[in-house]
Design an enzyme around this catalytic site. Sequence first.
Site, PDB file in Angstrom:
ATOM      1  N   LEU A   1      31.422  37.710  45.285  1.00 39.78           N
ATOM      2  CA  LEU A   1      31.270  36.320  45.721  1.00 39.78           C
ATOM      3  C   LEU A   1      32.558  35.857  46.382  1.00 39.78           C
ATOM      4  O   LEU A   1      33.552  35.599  45.712  1.00 39.78           O
ATOM      5  CB  LEU A   1      30.954  35.418  44.523  1.00 39.78           C
TER       6      LEU A   1
ATOM      7  N   GLY B   1      37.415  35.576  50.923  1.00 40.77           N
ATOM      8  CA  GLY B   1      38.696  34.990  51.286  1.00 40.77           C
ATOM      9  C   GLY B   1      39.783  36.055  51.214  1.00 40.77           C
ATOM     10  O   GLY B   1      39.504  37.259  51.278  1.00 40.77           O
ATOM     11  N   THR B   2      41.014  35.632  51.034  1.00 37.85           N
ATOM     12  CA  THR B   2      42.138  36.562  51.002  1.00 37.85           C
ATOM     13  C   THR B   2      41.951  37.619  49.924  1.00 37.85           C
ATOM     14  O   THR B   2      42.040  38.825  50.179  1.00 37.85           O
ATOM     15  CB  THR B   2      43.450  35.797  50.762  1.00 37.85           C
TER      16      THR B   2
ATOM     17  N   LYS C   1      41.663  30.921  37.700  1.00 37.26           N
ATOM     18  CA  LYS C   1      42.367  30.367  36.529  1.00 37.26           C
ATOM     19  C   LYS C   1      41.902  28.952  36.197  1.00 37.26           C
ATOM     20  O   LYS C   1      41.813  28.569  35.045  1.00 37.26           O
ATOM     21  CB  LYS C   1      43.882  30.430  36.724  1.00 37.26           C
TER      22      LYS C   1
ATOM     23  N   GLU D   1      49.945  25.304  50.733  1.00 42.34           N
ATOM     24  CA  GLU D   1      48.769  24.764  51.398  1.00 42.34           C
ATOM     25  C   GLU D   1      49.127  23.481  52.148  1.00 42.34           C
ATOM     26  O   GLU D   1      50.178  22.876  51.930  1.00 42.34           O
ATOM     27  CB  GLU D   1      47.689  24.454  50.355  1.00 42.34           C
TER      28      GLU D   1
ATOM     29  N   ASP E   1      48.599  24.483  38.926  1.00 43.39           N
ATOM     30  CA  ASP E   1      48.347  25.924  38.951  1.00 43.39           C
ATOM     31  C   ASP E   1      49.032  26.614  37.774  1.00 43.39           C
ATOM     32  O   ASP E   1      48.414  27.396  37.048  1.00 43.39           O
ATOM     33  CB  ASP E   1      48.844  26.500  40.279  1.00 43.39           C
TER      34      ASP E   1
ATOM     35  N   LYS F   1      47.476  28.553  34.180  1.00 40.06           N
ATOM     36  CA  LYS F   1      47.862  29.904  33.769  1.00 40.06           C
ATOM     37  C   LYS F   1      48.494  29.918  32.374  1.00 40.06           C
ATOM     38  O   LYS F   1      48.171  30.791  31.556  1.00 40.06           O
ATOM     39  CB  LYS F   1      48.830  30.486  34.807  1.00 40.06           C
TER      40      LYS F   1
ATOM     41  N   GLY G   1      48.753  37.197  46.734  1.00 42.23           N
ATOM     42  CA  GLY G   1      48.595  38.124  47.847  1.00 42.23           C
ATOM     43  C   GLY G   1      47.321  38.920  47.732  1.00 42.23           C
ATOM     44  O   GLY G   1      46.802  39.151  46.629  1.00 42.23           O
TER      45      GLY G   1
END
Length: 435
Positions: A9, A12-13, A104, A189, A200, A204, A301
Amino acid sequence: MKPVNIGLLGLGTVGCGTATVLQENAAEISRRLGRDVRLAAVCDKSAGKAAEIAPNAAFVQDPFELVQRDDVDVVVELFGGTGIAKDAVLKALENGKHVVTANKKLLAEHGNEIFPLAESKNVMVQFEAAVAGGIPIIKALREGLAANNIKSIAGIINGTSNFILSEMREKGSAFADVLKEAQALGYAEADPTFDIEGHDAGHKITIMSALAFGTPVDFGSCYLEGISTLDSRDIKYAEELGYRIKLLGITRKTDKGIELRVHPTLIPESRLLANVNGVMNAVRVNADMVGETLYYGAGAGALPTASAVVADIIDICRMLGADAANRVPHLAFQPGRVKAQTILPMDEITSSYYLRVQAKDKPGTLGKITGLLAGQGVSIEALIQKGVINKTTAEIVILSHTTIEKNIKAATTAIEQLDCVETPITMIRMENLHG
Protein backbone atom coordinates in the site's frame (compact mmCIF):
# COMPACT_ATOMS: atom_id res chain seq x y z
CA MET A 1 7.93 -24.13 -0.17
CA LYS A 2 5.00 -21.99 -1.25
CA PRO A 3 5.96 -18.34 -2.00
CA VAL A 4 4.78 -15.63 0.37
CA ASN A 5 2.82 -12.94 -1.47
CA ILE A 6 3.10 -9.27 -0.52
CA GLY A 7 0.51 -6.54 -1.04
CA LEU A 8 2.05 -3.07 -0.94
CA LEU A 9 0.00 0.00 0.00
CA GLY A 10 1.73 3.14 -1.23
CA LEU A 11 4.55 3.88 -3.65
CA GLY A 12 6.03 6.90 -1.98
CA THR A 13 9.70 7.14 -1.04
CA VAL A 14 9.68 4.12 1.27
CA GLY A 15 7.20 2.18 -0.85
CA CYS A 16 9.41 2.47 -3.93
CA GLY A 17 12.41 1.51 -1.81
CA THR A 18 10.59 -1.56 -0.50
CA ALA A 19 9.65 -2.67 -4.01
CA THR A 20 13.28 -2.21 -5.05
CA VAL A 21 14.64 -4.28 -2.16
CA LEU A 22 12.10 -7.07 -2.66
CA GLN A 23 12.89 -7.33 -6.36
CA GLU A 24 16.63 -6.66 -6.46
CA ASN A 25 17.45 -8.81 -3.43
CA ALA A 26 14.90 -11.53 -4.15
CA ALA A 27 17.56 -14.24 -4.49
CA GLU A 28 19.27 -13.26 -1.22
CA ILE A 29 15.93 -13.17 0.61
CA SER A 30 15.02 -16.60 -0.78
CA ARG A 31 18.40 -17.96 0.26
CA ARG A 32 17.81 -16.82 3.83
CA LEU A 33 14.21 -18.04 4.02
CA GLY A 34 14.20 -21.15 1.89
CA ARG A 35 11.16 -19.78 0.07
CA ASP A 36 10.41 -16.94 -2.34
CA VAL A 37 8.85 -13.64 -1.33
CA ARG A 38 6.85 -12.21 -4.21
CA LEU A 39 5.48 -8.70 -4.67
CA ALA A 40 1.98 -9.72 -5.78
CA ALA A 41 0.00 -6.46 -5.76
CA VAL A 42 0.53 -2.75 -5.29
CA CYS A 43 -1.85 0.09 -4.56
CA ASP A 44 -1.07 3.63 -5.63
CA LYS A 45 -2.78 6.59 -7.28
CA SER A 46 -0.61 6.21 -10.39
CA ALA A 47 -0.92 3.10 -12.55
CA GLY A 48 2.05 4.30 -14.58
CA LYS A 49 4.26 4.55 -11.53
CA ALA A 50 3.17 1.11 -10.35
CA ALA A 51 3.97 -0.39 -13.76
CA GLU A 52 7.41 1.21 -13.69
CA ILE A 53 8.32 0.27 -10.11
CA ALA A 54 6.66 -3.17 -9.90
CA PRO A 55 5.97 -4.40 -13.44
CA ASN A 56 5.16 -7.96 -12.37
CA ALA A 57 2.70 -7.02 -9.63
CA ALA A 58 -1.03 -6.53 -10.03
CA PHE A 59 -2.10 -2.88 -9.87
CA VAL A 60 -5.00 -2.18 -7.49
CA GLN A 61 -6.51 1.28 -7.04
CA ASP A 62 -8.69 0.45 -4.04
CA PRO A 63 -6.67 -0.33 -0.88
CA PHE A 64 -9.61 -2.26 0.59
CA GLU A 65 -9.63 -4.51 -2.41
CA LEU A 66 -5.91 -5.20 -1.99
CA VAL A 67 -6.17 -6.14 1.69
CA GLN A 68 -8.85 -8.74 0.88
CA ARG A 69 -7.13 -10.39 -2.10
CA ASP A 70 -6.65 -14.13 -1.82
CA ASP A 71 -3.17 -13.86 -3.35
CA VAL A 72 -1.91 -11.49 -0.61
CA ASP A 73 -0.48 -12.99 2.58
CA VAL A 74 1.21 -9.92 4.06
CA VAL A 75 -0.01 -6.34 3.71
CA VAL A 76 2.71 -3.67 3.84
CA GLU A 77 1.17 -0.32 4.80
CA LEU A 78 3.25 2.67 3.67
CA PHE A 79 0.52 5.28 3.18
CA GLY A 80 1.29 7.00 6.47
CA GLY A 81 -1.11 8.97 8.65
CA THR A 82 -4.15 7.74 10.52
CA GLY A 83 -6.96 8.10 7.99
CA ILE A 84 -7.20 5.53 5.23
CA ALA A 85 -4.05 3.83 6.55
CA LYS A 86 -5.79 2.96 9.81
CA ASP A 87 -8.90 1.68 8.10
CA ALA A 88 -6.88 -0.41 5.65
CA VAL A 89 -4.76 -1.95 8.40
CA LEU A 90 -7.81 -2.84 10.49
CA LYS A 91 -9.51 -4.36 7.43
CA ALA A 92 -6.36 -6.35 6.60
CA LEU A 93 -6.23 -7.76 10.13
CA GLU A 94 -9.93 -8.60 10.09
CA ASN A 95 -9.26 -10.56 6.91
CA GLY A 96 -6.47 -12.55 8.55
CA LYS A 97 -3.58 -10.77 6.81
CA HIS A 98 -0.28 -10.13 8.54
CA VAL A 99 0.74 -6.46 8.50
CA VAL A 100 4.04 -4.63 8.22
CA THR A 101 3.98 -0.86 8.71
CA ALA A 102 6.39 2.05 8.97
CA ASN A 103 3.64 4.24 10.39
CA LYS A 104 4.72 5.50 13.80
CA LYS A 105 1.75 7.88 14.12
CA LEU A 106 -0.71 5.05 13.51
CA LEU A 107 0.83 2.81 16.16
CA ALA A 108 1.49 5.49 18.77
CA GLU A 109 -2.08 6.77 18.56
CA HIS A 110 -4.03 3.60 17.71
CA GLY A 111 -1.79 0.69 18.69
CA ASN A 112 -4.09 -0.20 21.58
CA GLU A 113 -6.79 -1.00 19.02
CA ILE A 114 -4.54 -2.58 16.40
CA PHE A 115 -2.50 -5.01 18.51
CA PRO A 116 -5.44 -6.71 20.30
CA LEU A 117 -7.23 -7.16 16.96
CA ALA A 118 -4.12 -8.80 15.49
CA GLU A 119 -3.89 -11.13 18.49
CA SER A 120 -7.54 -12.09 18.21
CA LYS A 121 -7.05 -12.95 14.52
CA ASN A 122 -3.78 -14.83 15.20
CA VAL A 123 -1.79 -12.58 12.85
CA MET A 124 1.31 -10.47 13.29
CA VAL A 125 1.96 -6.71 13.09
CA GLN A 126 5.60 -5.80 12.57
CA PHE A 127 6.88 -2.22 12.72
CA GLU A 128 10.67 -2.00 12.81
CA ALA A 129 10.67 0.80 10.24
CA ALA A 130 8.32 2.94 12.35
CA VAL A 131 11.16 3.99 14.67
CA ALA A 132 14.59 5.24 13.57
CA GLY A 133 14.40 4.03 9.97
CA GLY A 134 17.07 1.44 9.26
CA ILE A 135 18.27 1.12 12.87
CA PRO A 136 17.00 -2.20 14.33
CA ILE A 137 15.98 -0.69 17.65
CA ILE A 138 12.58 -2.42 17.83
CA LYS A 139 14.20 -5.84 17.51
CA ALA A 140 16.78 -4.85 20.12
CA LEU A 141 14.10 -3.82 22.61
CA ARG A 142 11.80 -6.78 21.96
CA GLU A 143 14.42 -9.51 21.60
CA GLY A 144 18.07 -8.55 22.06
CA LEU A 145 17.51 -6.99 25.49
CA ALA A 146 14.78 -9.37 26.64
CA ALA A 147 16.86 -10.57 29.62
CA ASN A 148 17.08 -7.02 31.02
CA ASN A 149 15.07 -4.58 33.05
CA ILE A 150 15.35 -1.50 30.90
CA LYS A 151 15.97 1.65 32.92
CA SER A 152 15.88 4.41 30.34
CA ILE A 153 15.97 5.30 26.65
CA ALA A 154 17.22 8.56 25.15
CA GLY A 155 17.21 9.06 21.40
CA ILE A 156 17.92 11.47 18.60
CA ILE A 157 15.04 10.19 16.51
CA ASN A 158 14.17 13.02 14.15
CA GLY A 159 16.69 13.70 11.41
CA THR A 160 15.20 17.04 10.37
CA SER A 161 15.60 18.58 13.82
CA ASN A 162 19.05 17.07 14.26
CA PHE A 163 20.18 18.55 10.94
CA ILE A 164 18.89 21.99 11.93
CA LEU A 165 20.59 21.91 15.35
CA SER A 166 23.85 20.64 13.82
CA GLU A 167 23.87 23.47 11.27
CA MET A 168 23.01 26.09 13.90
CA ARG A 169 25.94 24.93 16.01
CA GLU A 170 28.45 24.66 13.17
CA LYS A 171 27.52 27.88 11.34
CA GLY A 172 26.03 30.02 14.10
CA SER A 173 22.97 30.51 11.90
CA ALA A 174 19.49 31.42 13.08
CA PHE A 175 16.81 28.73 13.24
CA ALA A 176 14.70 30.26 10.44
CA ASP A 177 17.66 30.37 8.05
CA VAL A 178 18.64 26.75 8.65
CA LEU A 179 15.03 25.62 8.31
CA LYS A 180 14.92 27.15 4.82
CA GLU A 181 18.14 25.32 3.98
CA ALA A 182 16.69 22.03 5.26
CA GLN A 183 13.59 22.53 3.12
CA ALA A 184 15.70 23.28 0.04
CA LEU A 185 17.67 20.06 0.62
CA GLY A 186 14.52 18.00 1.06
CA TYR A 187 15.18 17.26 4.74
CA ALA A 188 12.17 19.29 5.91
CA GLU A 189 8.63 19.40 4.59
CA ALA A 190 6.96 22.59 3.34
CA ASP A 191 5.04 22.44 6.63
CA PRO A 192 7.74 21.23 9.05
CA THR A 193 5.60 21.33 12.19
CA PHE A 194 5.44 17.55 12.63
CA ASP A 195 9.25 17.37 12.82
CA ILE A 196 10.38 20.59 14.47
CA GLU A 197 7.71 20.67 17.18
CA GLY A 198 8.49 17.17 18.42
CA HIS A 199 5.45 15.20 17.21
CA ASP A 200 7.45 12.73 15.10
CA ALA A 201 9.91 12.08 17.91
CA GLY A 202 7.01 11.82 20.36
CA HIS A 203 5.38 9.03 18.37
CA LYS A 204 8.65 7.12 18.27
CA ILE A 205 9.56 7.48 21.94
CA THR A 206 5.98 6.49 22.87
CA ILE A 207 6.38 3.20 21.00
CA MET A 208 9.81 2.54 22.53
CA SER A 209 8.55 3.33 26.02
CA ALA A 210 5.74 0.79 25.65
CA LEU A 211 8.25 -1.85 24.52
CA ALA A 212 10.70 -1.02 27.30
CA PHE A 213 8.28 -1.01 30.22
CA GLY A 214 5.40 -3.23 29.13
CA THR A 215 2.72 -0.54 28.96
CA PRO A 216 0.02 0.27 26.40
CA VAL A 217 1.05 2.99 23.95
CA ASP A 218 0.08 6.37 25.41
CA PHE A 219 1.03 9.20 23.06
CA GLY A 220 -1.45 11.51 24.74
CA SER A 221 0.73 11.51 27.88
CA CYS A 222 3.96 12.34 26.03
CA TYR A 223 5.28 15.85 26.69
CA LEU A 224 6.25 17.63 23.47
CA GLU A 225 8.51 20.66 23.10
CA GLY A 226 10.14 21.50 19.79
CA ILE A 227 13.16 23.47 18.61
CA SER A 228 11.54 26.40 16.82
CA THR A 229 12.10 28.83 19.70
CA LEU A 230 15.77 27.97 20.28
CA ASP A 231 18.19 30.88 20.04
CA SER A 232 21.58 30.37 18.41
CA ARG A 233 23.14 32.08 21.44
CA ASP A 234 22.05 29.21 23.65
CA ILE A 235 23.62 26.68 21.30
CA LYS A 236 26.84 28.75 21.38
CA TYR A 237 26.83 29.13 25.17
CA ALA A 238 26.10 25.43 25.65
CA GLU A 239 29.12 24.53 23.52
CA GLU A 240 31.35 26.93 25.45
CA LEU A 241 30.28 25.12 28.62
CA GLY A 242 31.03 21.68 27.16
CA TYR A 243 27.48 20.73 26.09
CA ARG A 244 25.57 20.30 22.87
CA ILE A 245 21.86 20.77 22.39
CA LYS A 246 19.91 17.93 20.81
CA LEU A 247 16.19 17.25 20.45
CA LEU A 248 15.87 14.11 22.56
CA GLY A 249 13.06 11.67 23.07
CA ILE A 250 13.44 10.42 26.65
CA THR A 251 11.66 7.74 28.63
CA ARG A 252 12.79 6.62 32.06
CA LYS A 253 11.32 4.38 34.74
CA THR A 254 11.44 5.87 38.23
CA ASP A 255 10.01 4.95 41.59
CA LYS A 256 7.24 7.51 41.01
CA GLY A 257 6.34 6.43 37.48
CA ILE A 258 7.50 6.66 33.88
CA GLU A 259 8.92 9.82 32.33
CA LEU A 260 7.87 10.26 28.69
CA ARG A 261 9.05 13.45 27.04
CA VAL A 262 10.53 15.15 23.97
CA HIS A 263 12.39 18.45 24.22
CA PRO A 264 15.68 20.21 23.42
CA THR A 265 18.31 18.92 25.82
CA LEU A 266 21.87 19.84 26.79
CA ILE A 267 24.09 16.77 26.88
CA PRO A 268 27.85 16.67 27.60
CA GLU A 269 29.89 16.84 24.40
CA SER A 270 31.89 13.80 25.53
CA ARG A 271 28.82 11.58 25.18
CA LEU A 272 28.52 9.62 21.96
CA LEU A 273 24.96 10.84 21.55
CA ALA A 274 26.19 14.45 21.51
CA ASN A 275 28.29 13.70 18.43
CA VAL A 276 25.47 12.41 16.23
CA ASN A 277 25.13 15.11 13.58
CA GLY A 278 23.24 15.91 10.41
CA VAL A 279 20.22 13.76 9.59
CA MET A 280 21.52 10.69 11.42
CA ASN A 281 19.65 9.05 14.30
CA ALA A 282 20.88 7.32 17.45
CA VAL A 283 19.20 5.64 20.40
CA ARG A 284 20.85 5.03 23.77
CA VAL A 285 19.37 2.30 25.98
CA ASN A 286 20.41 1.78 29.59
CA ALA A 287 19.51 -1.62 31.05
CA ASP A 288 20.36 -3.36 34.30
CA MET A 289 22.39 -6.31 32.99
CA VAL A 290 23.99 -5.11 29.77
CA GLY A 291 24.48 -1.49 30.87
CA GLU A 292 24.54 1.18 28.18
CA THR A 293 24.10 0.31 24.49
CA LEU A 294 23.94 2.71 21.54
CA TYR A 295 22.27 2.18 18.16
CA TYR A 296 23.28 4.53 15.34
CA GLY A 297 22.39 4.85 11.69
CA ALA A 298 20.14 6.33 9.04
CA GLY A 299 16.78 7.24 10.53
CA ALA A 300 15.06 7.83 7.20
CA GLY A 301 15.50 7.46 3.46
CA ALA A 302 14.14 5.08 0.87
CA LEU A 303 16.53 2.15 1.14
CA PRO A 304 17.47 2.27 4.86
CA THR A 305 13.80 2.34 5.84
CA ALA A 306 12.91 -0.26 3.21
CA SER A 307 15.62 -2.47 4.66
CA ALA A 308 13.71 -2.48 7.96
CA VAL A 309 10.38 -3.08 6.20
CA VAL A 310 11.70 -6.12 4.34
CA ALA A 311 13.38 -7.45 7.49
CA ASP A 312 9.92 -7.42 9.08
CA ILE A 313 8.51 -9.30 6.11
CA ILE A 314 11.24 -11.91 6.52
CA ASP A 315 10.48 -12.24 10.23
CA ILE A 316 6.81 -12.84 9.46
CA CYS A 317 7.70 -15.46 6.86
CA ARG A 318 9.85 -17.31 9.40
CA MET A 319 7.04 -17.36 11.96
CA LEU A 320 4.12 -18.28 9.71
CA GLY A 321 3.93 -21.79 11.14
CA ALA A 322 4.19 -20.75 14.77
CA ASP A 323 1.19 -20.26 17.02
CA ALA A 324 0.70 -16.94 18.78
CA ALA A 325 2.15 -18.17 22.09
CA ASN A 326 5.52 -18.85 20.43
CA ARG A 327 5.82 -15.53 18.61
CA VAL A 328 7.50 -12.41 19.93
CA PRO A 329 4.69 -10.33 21.51
CA HIS A 330 3.85 -7.08 19.76
CA LEU A 331 4.77 -4.97 22.79
CA ALA A 332 7.60 -7.26 23.97
CA PHE A 333 5.61 -8.57 26.97
CA GLN A 334 2.83 -11.16 26.93
CA PRO A 335 -0.46 -9.37 26.20
CA GLY A 336 -1.88 -10.20 29.60
CA ARG A 337 1.18 -8.70 31.27
CA VAL A 338 1.00 -5.33 29.47
CA LYS A 339 -0.26 -2.98 32.18
CA ALA A 340 -0.87 0.76 32.33
CA GLN A 341 1.54 2.57 34.64
CA THR A 342 1.72 6.13 35.91
CA ILE A 343 3.16 8.57 33.39
CA LEU A 344 4.74 11.39 35.36
CA PRO A 345 3.56 14.93 34.66
CA MET A 346 6.43 17.22 33.69
CA ASP A 347 6.31 19.04 37.01
CA GLU A 348 7.40 15.80 38.69
CA ILE A 349 10.31 14.82 36.44
CA THR A 350 13.89 15.12 37.66
CA SER A 351 16.52 16.88 35.57
CA SER A 352 19.24 19.51 35.62
CA TYR A 353 18.64 22.88 33.96
CA TYR A 354 20.26 25.59 31.87
CA LEU A 355 18.92 29.09 32.53
CA ARG A 356 19.75 32.24 30.56
CA VAL A 357 18.70 35.42 32.36
CA GLN A 358 18.93 39.01 31.17
CA ALA A 359 19.02 41.38 34.12
CA LYS A 360 20.11 44.90 35.00
CA ASP A 361 23.84 45.11 35.63
CA LYS A 362 23.82 46.52 39.15
CA PRO A 363 24.90 45.41 42.63
CA GLY A 364 22.70 42.84 44.32
CA THR A 365 21.14 41.39 41.17
CA LEU A 366 23.00 38.09 41.33
CA GLY A 367 22.25 37.74 45.00
CA LYS A 368 18.52 38.13 44.44
CA ILE A 369 18.55 35.55 41.63
CA THR A 370 20.58 32.96 43.50
CA GLY A 371 18.54 33.54 46.64
CA LEU A 372 15.29 32.73 44.83
CA LEU A 373 16.83 29.58 43.38
CA ALA A 374 18.04 28.51 46.82
CA GLY A 375 14.58 29.20 48.23
CA GLN A 376 13.19 26.48 45.97
CA GLY A 377 15.96 24.04 46.87
CA VAL A 378 17.76 24.54 43.54
CA SER A 379 21.54 24.36 43.88
CA ILE A 380 23.85 25.91 41.30
CA GLU A 381 26.55 23.97 39.47
CA ALA A 382 27.88 26.95 37.50
CA LEU A 383 27.04 30.63 37.05
CA ILE A 384 28.67 32.70 34.34
CA GLN A 385 28.10 36.31 33.29
CA LYS A 386 28.38 36.28 29.52
CA GLY A 387 28.63 40.04 29.03
CA VAL A 388 26.79 43.32 29.17
CA ILE A 389 24.14 44.17 26.57
CA ASN A 390 23.24 47.80 25.77
CA LYS A 391 25.53 48.98 28.61
CA THR A 392 22.92 48.29 31.28
CA THR A 393 21.84 44.66 30.91
CA ALA A 394 23.92 41.62 31.83
CA GLU A 395 23.35 38.17 30.35
CA ILE A 396 23.77 35.45 32.94
CA VAL A 397 23.95 31.70 32.31
CA ILE A 398 23.18 29.35 35.19
CA LEU A 399 23.56 25.56 35.27
CA SER A 400 21.68 23.84 38.07
CA HIS A 401 22.22 20.55 39.81
CA THR A 402 19.48 17.93 39.56
CA THR A 403 16.12 19.05 40.88
CA ILE A 404 12.40 18.48 40.41
CA GLU A 405 10.95 20.50 37.55
CA LYS A 406 8.26 22.17 39.61
CA ASN A 407 10.98 23.66 41.82
CA ILE A 408 12.89 25.20 38.92
CA LYS A 409 9.65 26.55 37.44
CA ALA A 410 8.68 28.15 40.74
CA ALA A 411 12.13 29.73 41.01
CA THR A 412 12.13 31.09 37.44
CA THR A 413 8.61 32.49 37.89
CA ALA A 414 9.79 34.36 40.98
CA ILE A 415 12.96 35.58 39.23
CA GLU A 416 10.96 36.92 36.28
CA GLN A 417 8.95 39.04 38.70
CA LEU A 418 12.06 40.89 39.87
CA ASP A 419 12.28 44.48 38.65
CA CYS A 420 15.89 43.90 37.62
CA VAL A 421 15.02 41.06 35.23
CA GLU A 422 14.16 42.44 31.80
CA THR A 423 13.11 39.50 29.62
CA PRO A 424 11.60 36.04 30.10
CA ILE A 425 14.09 33.41 31.21
CA THR A 426 15.26 30.78 28.75
CA MET A 427 15.14 27.31 30.34
CA ILE A 428 16.53 24.17 28.69
CA ARG A 429 16.75 20.79 30.39
CA MET A 430 20.09 19.02 30.82
CA GLU A 431 20.82 15.28 30.90
CA ASN A 432 24.22 13.81 31.82
CA LEU A 433 23.16 10.35 30.56
CA HIS A 434 25.16 8.49 33.18
CA GLY A 435 24.79 4.72 33.11
